[in-house]
Write a protein that holds these residues in place. Structure first.
Motif, mmCIF file in Angstrom:
data_model
loop_
_atom_site.group_PDB
_atom_site.id
_atom_site.type_symbol
_atom_site.label_atom_id
_atom_site.label_comp_id
_atom_site.label_asym_id
_atom_site.label_seq_id
_atom_site.Cartn_x
_atom_site.Cartn_y
_atom_site.Cartn_z
ATOM 1 N N GLN A 161 -9.449 -8.777 -2.895
ATOM 2 C CA GLN A 161 -10.294 -7.583 -2.961
ATOM 3 C C GLN A 161 -9.450 -6.318 -2.952
ATOM 4 O O GLN A 161 -8.291 -6.328 -2.539
ATOM 5 N N LEU A 162 -10.066 -5.237 -3.426
ATOM 6 C CA LEU A 162 -9.496 -3.903 -3.335
ATOM 7 C C LEU A 162 -10.607 -2.978 -2.849
ATOM 8 O O LEU A 162 -11.770 -3.138 -3.226
ATOM 9 N N SER A 163 -10.252 -2.021 -2.016
ATOM 10 C CA SER A 163 -11.260 -1.088 -1.528
ATOM 11 C C SER A 163 -11.642 -0.101 -2.626
ATOM 12 O O SER A 163 -10.877 0.129 -3.574
ATOM 13 N N MET A 196 -1.070 -2.923 -6.697
ATOM 14 C CA MET A 196 -2.491 -3.194 -6.494
ATOM 15 C C MET A 196 -2.869 -4.574 -7.016
ATOM 16 O O MET A 196 -3.688 -5.273 -6.409
ATOM 17 N N TRP A 241 -4.477 -7.410 -4.764
ATOM 18 C CA TRP A 241 -5.739 -8.068 -5.127
ATOM 19 C C TRP A 241 -5.563 -9.579 -5.225
ATOM 20 O O TRP A 241 -6.422 -10.347 -4.800
ATOM 21 N N GLN A 268 -9.062 2.587 -2.896
ATOM 22 C CA GLN A 268 -7.859 2.206 -3.635
ATOM 23 C C GLN A 268 -8.100 2.260 -5.138
ATOM 24 O O GLN A 268 -7.257 2.764 -5.899
ATOM 25 N N ILE A 269 -9.254 1.756 -5.569
ATOM 26 C CA ILE A 269 -9.568 1.772 -6.996
ATOM 27 C C ILE A 269 -9.719 3.203 -7.499
ATOM 28 O O ILE A 269 -9.195 3.568 -8.564
ATOM 29 N N GLU A 281 0.812 -1.215 0.000
ATOM 30 C CA GLU A 281 0.000 0.000 0.000
ATOM 31 C C GLU A 281 0.852 1.274 0.000
ATOM 32 O O GLU A 281 0.499 2.262 -0.644
#
Length: 204
Positions: A69-71, A60, A64, A74-75, A16
């Motif tokens: 998953q990605l928040s 990312m 993933w 973040q996207i 991150e």
């Protein structure tokens, strides 16, 4: 989400925060250089900004792959980085990459503000499973965080327009994240009384 895979917290933090730190290091390395691509001269800052885009996307993708998953945040941030990185390269103007931060923080403040006008906390929808809290606590946190994002957006505008690129890169890399993290830690501490715990449920 509840079905997200758990990974080593250190690995998660590296994925991150690593891209931003790498951008900072690359910038320090090439900031005084000029690069000619297709007959057009680009500063070291612009090249560092362009290199940052694939680094972020790779990080990312790994995140993933490991977590499943990605928040949304973040996207959204990735989309903004790609969009403003593209504008920076197309117009050969570093101002687009600098104003990205103002727009991201400003949009976060606007979204939270829209929820507040509707008497809702959009934070609760995103974070309630991770940190159960009474609605009153979520509304307080949302108001405060809305103000914090708005203040960061204004601060970024002032900084990139009035200070050197070196100063902006340092503040963008370290200053803003540390300030936001310290603010959130302060809020979570001050709102402990609103958290829903087993003891709270028993008492009620």
């Amino acid at each position: 989400m509840s079905d997200a895979k758990q990974i080593n917290p250190v690995v998660k933090q590296v994925l991150e925060l690593g891209p931003t730190v790498l951008f900072f290091l690359i910038y320090l390395w090439i900031k005084d250089d000029t690069f000619v691509i297709g007959g057009i001269e680009y500063t070291g800052f612009i090249i560092a900004a362009l290199v940052f885009v694939p680094i972020l996307l790779v990080a990312m993708a790994i995140l993933w792959r490991l977590t499943g998953q990605l928040s949304r945040m973040q996207i959204f941030t990735a989309v903004m980085v790609i969009f403003f990185g593209g504008l920076t390269a197309w117009f050969n103007d570093e101002r687009f990459f600098k104003m990205k931060t103002s727009i991201v923080y400003g949009l976060f403040a606007a979204l939270l503000g829209i929820g507040l006008l509707r008497g809702q906390s959009y934070l609760a929808y995103v974070m309630n499973e991770m940190m159960p809290m009474r609605q009153e606590g979520w509304m307080i946190l949302t108001r405060r965080l809305c103000g914090a994002f708005a203040a960061l957006a204004v601060a970024n505008e002032i900084i990139w327009r009035t200070m050197s690129t070196d100063a902006w890169v340092k503040i963008e890399t370290f200053g803003f994240p540390i300030a936001l993290m310290a603010f959130l830690m302060w809020q979570f501490t001050s709102l402990q009384g609103y958290l829903i715990t087993d003891d709270t449920d028993d008492a009620s």
